[in-house]
Design an enzyme around this catalytic site. Sequence first.
Site, short mmCIF file in Angstrom:
data_model
loop_
_atom_site.label_atom_id
_atom_site.label_comp_id
_atom_site.label_asym_id
_atom_site.label_seq_id
_atom_site.Cartn_x
_atom_site.Cartn_y
_atom_site.Cartn_z
N VAL A 130 -7.95 5.36 3.56
CA VAL A 130 -9.31 5.09 4.03
C VAL A 130 -9.72 3.66 3.76
O VAL A 130 -10.71 3.17 4.33
CB VAL A 130 -10.32 6.05 3.37
CG1 VAL A 130 -10.05 7.47 3.81
CG2 VAL A 130 -10.27 5.95 1.85
N SER A 132 -7.93 -0.39 2.34
CA SER A 132 -6.77 -1.15 1.89
C SER A 132 -7.20 -2.54 1.50
O SER A 132 -7.95 -3.20 2.23
CB SER A 132 -5.71 -1.23 3.01
OG SER A 132 -4.60 -1.97 2.59
N ALA A 133 -6.76 -2.98 0.33
CA ALA A 133 -7.09 -4.32 -0.17
C ALA A 133 -5.82 -5.03 -0.59
O ALA A 133 -4.70 -4.55 -0.36
CB ALA A 133 -8.08 -4.22 -1.33
N SER A 134 -5.97 -6.15 -1.24
CA SER A 134 -4.81 -6.99 -1.55
C SER A 134 -3.90 -6.38 -2.60
O SER A 134 -2.69 -6.62 -2.59
CB SER A 134 -5.28 -8.37 -2.01
OG SER A 134 -6.17 -8.24 -3.10
N GLN A 137 -4.58 0.48 -2.30
CA GLN A 137 -5.24 1.17 -1.20
C GLN A 137 -5.67 2.56 -1.67
O GLN A 137 -5.19 3.05 -2.70
CB GLN A 137 -4.35 1.26 0.03
CG GLN A 137 -3.13 2.14 -0.08
CD GLN A 137 -2.25 2.03 1.17
OE1 GLN A 137 -2.17 0.97 1.80
NE2 GLN A 137 -1.57 3.10 1.51
N VAL A 138 -6.58 3.19 -0.90
CA VAL A 138 -7.22 4.43 -1.34
C VAL A 138 -6.94 5.54 -0.33
O VAL A 138 -7.04 5.34 0.88
CB VAL A 138 -8.75 4.23 -1.49
CG1 VAL A 138 -9.41 5.53 -1.91
CG2 VAL A 138 -9.03 3.13 -2.51
N LYS A 152 -6.64 5.94 -5.82
CA LYS A 152 -6.31 4.52 -5.60
C LYS A 152 -4.89 4.27 -6.09
O LYS A 152 -4.55 4.62 -7.23
CB LYS A 152 -7.30 3.63 -6.36
CG LYS A 152 -7.19 2.16 -6.04
CD LYS A 152 -8.36 1.38 -6.63
CE LYS A 152 -8.34 -0.07 -6.18
NZ LYS A 152 -9.53 -0.83 -6.66
N ASP A 287 -18.02 -7.67 -8.08
CA ASP A 287 -17.45 -7.71 -6.73
C ASP A 287 -18.34 -6.90 -5.79
O ASP A 287 -17.88 -6.01 -5.07
CB ASP A 287 -16.02 -7.14 -6.75
CG ASP A 287 -15.20 -7.59 -5.55
OD1 ASP A 287 -15.63 -8.54 -4.86
OD2 ASP A 287 -14.14 -7.00 -5.29
#
Length: 518
Positions: A130, A132-134, A137-138, A152, A287
């Site tokens: 659902v 995605s980051a650097s 992802q989740v 995560k 953040d």
Amino acid sequence: MRLFRLVKIARVGLKCGLDRLILEHDPSGRLAWPLKLLNGLYFWRDRNRLAAPRGVRLREALETLGPIFVKFGQVLSTRRDLLPDDLADELAKLQDQVPPFPSDEAIAVIELSFKRPLHEIFATFEREPVASASVAQVHFATLYDGTEVAVKVLRPGIAPVIAHDIALLDSFALLLERFWSDGKRLKPREVVREFAKHLEDELDLMREAANCSQLRRNFADAQLLLVPEVYWDYCTHEVMTMERMHGIPIGQIDRLREAGIDLKALSRAGVEIFFTQVFRDGFFHADMHPGNILVSAAPASFNRYIALDFGIVGTLTETDKNYLAINFLAFFRRDYKRVAEAHIESGWAPSKTRVDELEAAVRAVCEPIFDRPLKEISFGKVLLRLFQTSRRFNVEIQPQLVLLQKTLLNIEGLGRQLDPDLDLWQTAKPFLERWMREQVGWRGFINHIRKEGPQWATMLPALPRLAHQALSQATERNAEAAAELARLREEAANSRRLAALAMLVALAALLLATLQIV
């Protein structure tokens, strides 16, 4: 591997015309001939790209180099003391949209972490991520007791990539310090180290889970912020499992209005949440971009913020909190002399700085923005002018406050979206005044007594014994000192006797010598 990465960085930099940007900030000309040599090797470049503004070219270069450089560009965009305004504005547009890694790899990480097959850990598991980051992802999943969770998963193989990129960023920062006149004062290598520290924290999901748990505990009794519960039995250094949160992304203003969310109340609550985290707790979510914040539309928690992604948090010491509160409150009261004095007292400005000159400079920056709604104020421009003032007075930039500045700019962005007429000053001032009353005066005195009371209760019964021990030790030391003094006196007396005897012997010898001569 580092050599190949460096070659790629050089190629991307030349393709985007960053050599021209570097030469602009190399008054000594020491970098001119190496860049011209590289430019000669890379003889073909896209003229349309080179014609673009330098900020656009820098942003495109960072996006091409990958998620770590994008993340660094986001952090760097908050350091308007390091960059001209046009570059900072363009870097602020960076979006960390990273393609997800294959679900099979995510499942492999989970099974390796728990040493069990996936179906024994979760009742259901959605293969499609659902978010995605650097670094992670989740995926949504369900526990066997029916609890809905978000899982995560750390991106496989990301640690060595980050290590190499951080080493290269540190090398670039070293060049910046060496070739830029303001480099040493602005501490770019410390900025990189601060960035590296927070990236290292993001690579440990147990640390992020602990951050989440701490923030949830801090706001357990507050009707302002919802934080997901952590399920520790399903957490490792590579996997974090937390409560699945339901809400509307804060960036979707039309959906919030349709749900009946009070945007003005929400904007005021955002300011209070920020100042509560900073000044009450000294522990804040650092953040807070729109992708990490939801708003609850459920009846039981209607109109409340929901925080997500706790990889980056900031902390402040009591000294930092006190000086920041003094500065903020003095700003809100337009007491620019107190602002100048606080900067000198804290060591942020040199001790020989004239208070009246610094006061006048700060007044010139801040006075025009008071009594105006948020939509008419650009904190970016205000910060830029403050940094220009700091350069004039040799004010040292505090690396530990970089995250706080980044978070404040995020709050500004959210405030503009929710309520452009928000008066940030009038919203924050009562909170800071209340906080200051709790820190000083009788209320602060009582609060400190309550905090220190348990320790005093433990120490008080032992005071007679400790006092007796101290007196006994003092008596023993006095006796030892007296004995040592007597010994020294005896040695001195013996020395005087020996000196007198030696003098008598010398006189006798002289007398004998005289009689012999006669």
